[in-house]
Write a protein that holds these residues in place. Sequence first.
Motif, mmCIF file in Angstrom:
data_model
loop_
_atom_site.group_PDB
_atom_site.id
_atom_site.type_symbol
_atom_site.label_atom_id
_atom_site.label_comp_id
_atom_site.label_asym_id
_atom_site.label_seq_id
_atom_site.Cartn_x
_atom_site.Cartn_y
_atom_site.Cartn_z
ATOM 1 N N PHE A 63 0.859 -1.180 0.000
ATOM 2 C CA PHE A 63 0.000 0.000 0.000
ATOM 3 C C PHE A 63 0.899 1.234 0.000
ATOM 4 C CE2 PHE A 63 -3.094 2.649 2.719
ATOM 5 C CZ PHE A 63 -3.801 3.081 1.604
ATOM 6 N N ARG A 64 0.589 2.194 -0.863
ATOM 7 C CA ARG A 64 1.493 3.324 -1.065
ATOM 8 C C ARG A 64 1.497 4.328 0.088
ATOM 9 N NH1 ARG A 64 0.299 5.909 -6.664
ATOM 10 N NH2 ARG A 64 2.266 6.998 -6.274
ATOM 11 N N VAL A 65 0.580 4.211 1.003
ATOM 12 C CA VAL A 65 0.623 5.037 2.212
ATOM 13 C C VAL A 65 1.072 4.145 3.360
ATOM 14 C CG1 VAL A 65 -0.620 6.556 3.781
ATOM 15 C CG2 VAL A 65 -1.225 6.518 1.353
ATOM 16 N N GLY A 66 2.307 4.334 3.780
ATOM 17 C CA GLY A 66 2.833 3.614 4.924
ATOM 18 C C GLY A 66 2.686 4.453 6.182
ATOM 19 N N PHE A 67 3.443 4.084 7.186
ATOM 20 C CA PHE A 67 3.385 4.802 8.462
ATOM 21 C C PHE A 67 4.791 5.169 8.883
ATOM 22 C CE2 PHE A 67 3.378 4.931 13.165
ATOM 23 C CZ PHE A 67 2.441 5.929 13.354
ATOM 24 N N GLY A 68 5.043 6.468 9.040
ATOM 25 C CA GLY A 68 6.310 6.931 9.586
ATOM 26 C C GLY A 68 6.245 6.922 11.101
ATOM 27 N N ALA A 69 7.075 6.098 11.714
ATOM 28 C CA ALA A 69 6.911 5.801 13.137
ATOM 29 C C ALA A 69 7.596 6.792 14.070
ATOM 30 C CB ALA A 69 7.431 4.389 13.425
ATOM 31 N N MET A 70 8.323 7.769 13.554
ATOM 32 C CA MET A 70 9.100 8.642 14.422
ATOM 33 C C MET A 70 8.244 9.307 15.495
ATOM 34 S SD MET A 70 11.712 11.738 13.409
ATOM 35 C CE MET A 70 10.447 12.751 12.628
ATOM 36 N N GLN A 71 7.030 9.743 15.126
ATOM 37 C CA GLN A 71 6.219 10.489 16.086
ATOM 38 C C GLN A 71 5.601 9.614 17.171
ATOM 39 O OE1 GLN A 71 3.753 13.765 14.815
ATOM 40 N NE2 GLN A 71 4.749 13.847 12.819
ATOM 41 N N LEU A 72 5.766 8.312 17.066
ATOM 42 C CA LEU A 72 5.316 7.464 18.168
ATOM 43 C C LEU A 72 6.021 7.808 19.475
ATOM 44 C CD1 LEU A 72 4.978 3.856 16.697
ATOM 45 C CD2 LEU A 72 3.145 5.399 17.394
ATOM 46 N N ASP A 73 7.187 8.425 19.385
ATOM 47 C CA ASP A 73 7.901 8.823 20.597
ATOM 48 C C ASP A 73 7.079 9.801 21.432
ATOM 49 O OD1 ASP A 73 10.115 8.990 22.369
ATOM 50 O OD2 ASP A 73 10.697 10.888 21.431
ATOM 51 N N ARG A 74 6.147 10.512 20.788
ATOM 52 C CA ARG A 74 5.280 11.423 21.545
ATOM 53 C C ARG A 74 4.353 10.657 22.490
ATOM 54 N NH1 ARG A 74 2.579 14.423 16.698
ATOM 55 N NH2 ARG A 74 1.160 15.084 18.367
ATOM 56 N N LEU A 75 4.231 9.340 22.276
ATOM 57 C CA LEU A 75 3.394 8.502 23.141
ATOM 58 C C LEU A 75 4.241 7.651 24.084
ATOM 59 C CD1 LEU A 75 0.828 7.334 20.430
ATOM 60 C CD2 LEU A 75 0.518 9.130 22.150
ATOM 61 N N SER A 76 5.453 8.102 24.352
ATOM 62 C CA SER A 76 6.351 7.301 25.184
ATOM 63 C C SER A 76 5.829 7.106 26.603
ATOM 64 C CB SER A 76 7.745 7.934 25.229
ATOM 65 O OG SER A 76 7.674 9.258 25.744
ATOM 66 N N ASP A 77 4.924 7.996 27.040
ATOM 67 C CA ASP A 77 4.347 7.833 28.376
ATOM 68 C C ASP A 77 3.004 7.099 28.331
ATOM 69 O OD1 ASP A 77 2.940 9.813 27.099
ATOM 70 O OD2 ASP A 77 2.857 11.187 28.812
ATOM 71 N N ASP A 78 2.617 6.615 27.158
ATOM 72 C CA ASP A 78 1.363 5.879 26.997
ATOM 73 C C ASP A 78 1.577 4.764 25.976
ATOM 74 O OD1 ASP A 78 -1.211 4.936 26.847
ATOM 75 O OD2 ASP A 78 -2.142 6.898 26.521
ATOM 76 N N ARG A 79 2.289 3.747 26.399
ATOM 77 C CA ARG A 79 2.657 2.659 25.496
ATOM 78 C C ARG A 79 1.421 1.994 24.893
ATOM 79 N NH1 ARG A 79 7.151 -0.515 24.837
ATOM 80 N NH2 ARG A 79 6.764 -2.634 24.079
ATOM 81 N N ALA A 80 0.365 1.870 25.675
ATOM 82 C CA ALA A 80 -0.854 1.233 25.168
ATOM 83 C C ALA A 80 -1.426 2.012 23.990
ATOM 84 C CB ALA A 80 -1.886 1.111 26.280
ATOM 85 N N ALA A 81 -1.369 3.341 24.054
ATOM 86 C CA ALA A 81 -1.874 4.154 22.956
ATOM 87 C C ALA A 81 -1.018 3.987 21.710
ATOM 88 C CB ALA A 81 -1.918 5.624 23.373
ATOM 89 N N ALA A 82 0.298 3.879 21.896
ATOM 90 C CA ALA A 82 1.188 3.668 20.754
ATOM 91 C C ALA A 82 0.899 2.329 20.087
ATOM 92 C CB ALA A 82 2.642 3.737 21.207
ATOM 93 N N LEU A 83 0.707 1.305 20.888
ATOM 94 C CA LEU A 83 0.374 -0.020 20.345
ATOM 95 C C LEU A 83 -0.960 0.017 19.602
ATOM 96 C CD1 LEU A 83 1.464 -2.207 23.375
ATOM 97 C CD2 LEU A 83 2.456 -2.334 21.101
ATOM 98 N N ALA A 84 -1.938 0.674 20.199
ATOM 99 C CA ALA A 84 -3.263 0.742 19.573
ATOM 100 C C ALA A 84 -3.213 1.493 18.247
ATOM 101 C CB ALA A 84 -4.251 1.412 20.530
ATOM 102 N N LEU A 85 -2.399 2.540 18.174
ATOM 103 C CA LEU A 85 -2.291 3.302 16.931
ATOM 104 C C LEU A 85 -1.698 2.438 15.812
ATOM 105 C CD1 LEU A 85 -2.747 6.199 15.786
ATOM 106 C CD2 LEU A 85 -0.327 6.613 16.246
ATOM 107 N N LEU A 86 -0.683 1.672 16.129
ATOM 108 C CA LEU A 86 -0.084 0.787 15.133
ATOM 109 C C LEU A 86 -1.062 -0.289 14.682
ATOM 110 C CD1 LEU A 86 3.505 0.442 16.598
ATOM 111 C CD2 LEU A 86 2.929 1.381 14.355
#
Length: 298
Positions: A15-38
């Motif tokens: 799929f030509r729209v991937g996910f750039g993961a760098m901004q997941l670091d903004r969820l470093s205090d909410d790991r569950a939210a980072a997992l859910a977003l992925l």
Amino acid sequence: MPSTARAALAGRTVFRVGFGAMQLDRLSDDRAAALALLRRAVELGVDHVDTAQFYGNGFVNDVLRDALRAGDDFLVASKVGADPDPGAPRPIRLAQHPENLRASVEDNLRALGLDCIPLVNLRRADRGPGLLAEGDQLVDLDDQLATMTALRDEGKIGAIGLSSVTLDVLRRALPAGIACVQNAYSLVSRDDEDMLELCVAEDIAWVPFFPLGGAFPGLPKVTEEPAVQAAARALGHTPEQIGLAWLLQHAPNVHLIPGTASRPHLEANIAAAGIAFDEDTLAALDAIPTRSMDAALG
């Protein structure tokens, strides 16, 4: 999604729209939210993620390891050429030497829990925006490519990409077999049109970062262009979506890796793949003048 929503990347059709993961670091205090977003990205059809061990000092790769499952058939692209530098004004430092590249691949493999990383981009520092190589970080391209091809021969990486490079560097690297190029590029900053054309001719994927411009002070922003705003109003989309959709329609080898820590933004980014422009709208967008990124940064 139309058939044009998928294209080749590192020997796969994704799929030509991937996910750039760098901004997941903004969820470093909410790991569950980072997992859910992925996991939401996977549900929406995303099967290509762009990461690096220096994103969040390892946090991002650690979350990816837990979020991605064997059945997801995901293409993971990472990058080498920099290391984490927590506490510094910029939390990364260049690490361009061959031994640094090999060590970074090994770090990525361990963190991601993979035997082979499907695509690894060599982050050169030949041009901005961002860090530029100087002093002992001015490393010969041939030495770097020798290490990258050795890692590919060993089965530790699947394909080699380049990031933050000039047209001359890409031409010199072609014999090594280059799968993609990641450079800053957007509707309002099309400095690399010649490089994009070469990538089309050589079947090399073009993966622009800063796809909406404006990532550094002084850089133009796609969303501020009147023609972009007019297209957004007429089509019922956001200016951000118009900017992303233009990139997808501009060349068949473009893949996007927009990053976000927000579920609504994620869903909007992915929806951009379904936007089509009529001839008049596309002509109005194409007519937007490009501003040199180097000149804007002074």
